[in-house]
Enzyme design. Structure first.
Site, PDB file in Angstrom:
ATOM      1  N   LYS A   1      40.548  24.108  25.663  1.00 44.06           N
ATOM      2  CA  LYS A   1      41.184  25.156  26.658  1.00 44.06           C
ATOM      3  C   LYS A   1      40.697  25.293  27.933  1.00 44.06           C
ATOM      4  CE  LYS A   1      43.734  27.103  22.818  1.00 44.06           C
ATOM      5  NZ  LYS A   1      44.262  28.219  22.128  1.00 44.06           N
TER       6      LYS A   1
ATOM      7  N   LYS B   1      47.651  17.693  19.374  1.00 42.01           N
ATOM      8  CA  LYS B   1      48.303  18.480  18.403  1.00 42.01           C
ATOM      9  C   LYS B   1      49.530  19.321  19.243  1.00 42.01           C
ATOM     10  CE  LYS B   1      46.136  23.009  18.471  1.00 42.01           C
ATOM     11  NZ  LYS B   1      47.127  24.025  18.035  1.00 42.01           N
TER      12      LYS B   1
ATOM     13  N   LYS C   1      51.922  26.086  21.251  1.00 40.17           N
ATOM     14  CA  LYS C   1      52.715  27.160  21.622  1.00 40.17           C
ATOM     15  C   LYS C   1      52.735  26.906  23.091  1.00 40.17           C
ATOM     16  CE  LYS C   1      51.255  30.582  18.728  1.00 40.17           C
ATOM     17  NZ  LYS C   1      49.774  30.536  18.663  1.00 40.17           N
TER      18      LYS C   1
HETATM   19  N1  AQP Z   1      49.911  21.600  15.682  1.00 39.70           N
HETATM   20  C1  AQP Z   1      49.678  22.158  14.551  1.00 39.70           C
HETATM   21  N2  AQP Z   1      49.467  21.704  13.311  1.00 39.70           N
HETATM   22  C2  AQP Z   1      49.054  22.484  12.204  1.00 39.70           C
HETATM   23  N3  AQP Z   1      48.672  23.548  12.276  1.00 39.70           N
HETATM   24  C3  AQP Z   1      48.319  24.269  13.591  1.00 39.70           C
HETATM   25  N4  AQP Z   1      48.157  25.525  14.006  1.00 39.70           N
HETATM   26  C4  AQP Z   1      48.183  25.305  15.368  1.00 39.70           C
HETATM   27  N5  AQP Z   1      48.895  24.221  15.728  1.00 39.70           N
HETATM   28  C5  AQP Z   1      48.986  23.643  14.540  1.00 39.70           C
HETATM   29  C6  AQP Z   1      47.744  26.776  13.245  1.00 39.70           C
HETATM   30  O1  AQP Z   1      48.507  27.585  13.112  1.00 39.70           O
HETATM   31  C7  AQP Z   1      47.605  28.720  13.164  1.00 39.70           C
HETATM   32  C8  AQP Z   1      48.042  29.712  14.350  1.00 39.70           C
HETATM   33  O2  AQP Z   1      47.467  29.095  15.459  1.00 39.70           O
HETATM   34  P1  AQP Z   1      46.835  30.069  16.732  1.00 39.70           P
HETATM   35  O3  AQP Z   1      47.977  31.053  16.953  1.00 39.70           O
HETATM   36  O4  AQP Z   1      45.679  30.507  16.144  1.00 39.70           O
HETATM   37  O5  AQP Z   1      46.825  29.080  17.796  1.00 39.70           O
HETATM   38  P2  AQP Z   1      46.299  27.706  18.263  1.00 39.70           P
HETATM   39  O6  AQP Z   1      45.415  27.322  16.801  1.00 39.70           O
HETATM   40  O7  AQP Z   1      45.450  27.917  19.320  1.00 39.70           O
HETATM   41  O8  AQP Z   1      47.507  26.616  18.370  1.00 39.70           O
HETATM   42  P3  AQP Z   1      48.778  27.014  19.099  1.00 39.70           P
HETATM   43  O9  AQP Z   1      49.702  27.299  18.451  1.00 39.70           O
HETATM   44  O10 AQP Z   1      48.822  25.651  19.809  1.00 39.70           O
HETATM   45  O11 AQP Z   1      48.596  28.097  20.190  1.00 39.70           O
HETATM   46  P4  AQP Z   1      48.081  28.047  21.749  1.00 39.70           P
HETATM   47  O12 AQP Z   1      49.068  26.982  22.583  1.00 39.70           O
HETATM   48  O13 AQP Z   1      48.199  29.352  22.351  1.00 39.70           O
HETATM   49  O14 AQP Z   1      46.750  27.315  21.807  1.00 39.70           O
HETATM   50  C9  AQP Z   1      46.146  28.539  12.990  1.00 39.70           C
HETATM   51  O15 AQP Z   1      45.973  28.372  11.362  1.00 39.70           O
HETATM   52  C10 AQP Z   1      46.248  26.656  13.378  1.00 39.70           C
HETATM   53  O16 AQP Z   1      45.310  26.203  12.694  1.00 39.70           O
END
Ligand code: AQP
Length: 330
Positions: free
Chosen positions: A113, A195, A198
């Site tokens: 990040k 991965k 969002k």
């Molecule tokens: N690509 C993924 N595959 C499987 N699980 C995923 N998770 C996130 N991306 C994947 C799981 O979703 C839950 C919520 O995630 P989060 O909101 O804490 O955000 P994050 O892990 O930082 O991932 P994002 O969605 O990609 O958000 P941003 O872009 O804001 O960083 C968690 O259980 C995560 O493991």
């Protein structure tokens, strides 16, 4: 026997994508019958990246509505906003004093990040895993169902809890992570070595739960695969094709190896169309339910208020024990 406790959450950083669903929320719904569950919208975590205030408020409601639309019953589980229960931040401060800089320096999400947000590498981004440890430990959590990217953070929560208990006695339950065998890391469609996320700038990388059926089919058609033309599950060697098979496996409930057989003698075109159509069929009812819930303001407001009140009771009890243990005056 008293049911054990589950805690998990999602950031209100944007629209949920199929990784959030297949890696996490799908298991929340499955596990919820056997546990006391708290599913939180972690809006404080979202502040580690600059947010538009109106959009953050709207995203937070939208994420909570997705929890319900994806099958988590608000009458049987506690659904709430992290910022409505101040004990999250209070415990995070205390746990900051029991977490080492060296531990936080090793967190791969911080490195990823920071690379993405070079102009805003703030202290919150660095101590994010401590707030996550507080989220989990505040509720004497036994199980934390998350995607693979959160594995290291759950490990840290365990280490901090063990360290704290070693000094003060059995204050915290030591949590375990629950990471599903398939779907724990859904990859970006245009770059299957990363991965799905969002906040990805390239929207073609992510299938959002709110995407129209047409958009979903188009994104799958454009998904990056490889040039050998064989539909085979081999994540190391064939990241793009294996990602599509993983998604298909999650949606059908069959193993990726079994799914592979459906495409014997067929090319990637058939795979992309079949996965896209299966996904559209699976998420259309959720999308409709989400739209209905977002329009029902009074219903959502009621759940948000009642969730916060229930979570607050549990959080206050843990905080009383923690404060007493460390010596803060009454
Ligand atoms: N690509 C993924 N595959 C499987 N699980 C995923 N998770 C996130 N991306 C994947 C799981 O979703 C839950 C919520 O995630 P989060 O909101 O804490 O955000 P994050 O892990 O930082 O991932 P994002 O969605 O990609 O958000 P941003 O872009 O804001 O960083 C968690 O259980 C995560 O493991």
């Amino acid at each position: 026997m008293q049911k054990k406790t589950i805690f998990s959450g999602m950031q209100a950083t944007g629209n949920l994508h199929i990784g959030n669903w297949l890696g996490a929320a799908r298991n929340w719904a499955k596990l919820s019958a056997d546990y006391n569950c708290l599913y939180c919208v972690v809006d404080l975590h979202a502040l580690t990246v600059r947010q538009d205030p109106a959009q953050l408020r709207n995203n937070a409601r939208s994420v909570l509505a997705w929890y319900i639309a994806l099958g988590i019953n608000p009458d049987e589980n506690i659904l709430y906003f992290q910022s409505h229960v101040a004990e999250h931040a209070e415990l995070a401060w205390i746990l900051n004093c029991y977490t080492y800089m060296g531990e936080l320096n090793r967190m791969t999400q911080f490195k990823d990040k920071s690379a993405k947000n070079e102009e805003n590498i703030n202290a919150g981004l660095f101590t994010y895993p401590v707030l996550m440890a507080a989220d989990i430990l505040l509720f004497q959590t036994h199980l934390v169902p998350v995607g693979d990217d959160q594995r290291q953070h759950v490990e840290l929560a365990r280490d901090v809890a063990q360290r704290f208990n070693h000094v003060y006695g059995d204050i915290f339950v030591i949590p375990e992570g629950y990471i599903p065998p398939v779907g724990a890391r859904i990859m970006a469609l245009q770059d299957p070595t990363r991965k799905m996320s969002k906040s990805d700038e390239n929207i073609s990388n992510s299938i959002f739960l709110s995407d129209t059926s047409d958009a979903i089919i188009k994104k799958f058609k454009r998904a990056v695969t490889d040039s050998d033309g064989q539909v085979r599950y081999a994540p190391e060697e064939k990241a793009g094709v294996s990602n599509l098979l993983s998604i298909y496996s999650c949606v059908t409930g069959r193993t990726p190896q079994d799914c592979e057989k459906d495409f014997a003698g067929q090319g990637y075109g058939a795979l992309k169309t079949t996965v896209g159509e299966a996904l559209v069929e699976a998420i259309t009812p959720y999308r409709n339910e989400h739209a209905r819930l977002m329009a029902d303001t009074a219903y959502l407001d009621g759940i948000i208020a009642s969730g916060a009140a229930q979570a607050k009771v549990l959080a206050t009890s843990t905080m009383a024990r923690v404060k007493k243990a460390v010596g803060l005056p009454k």
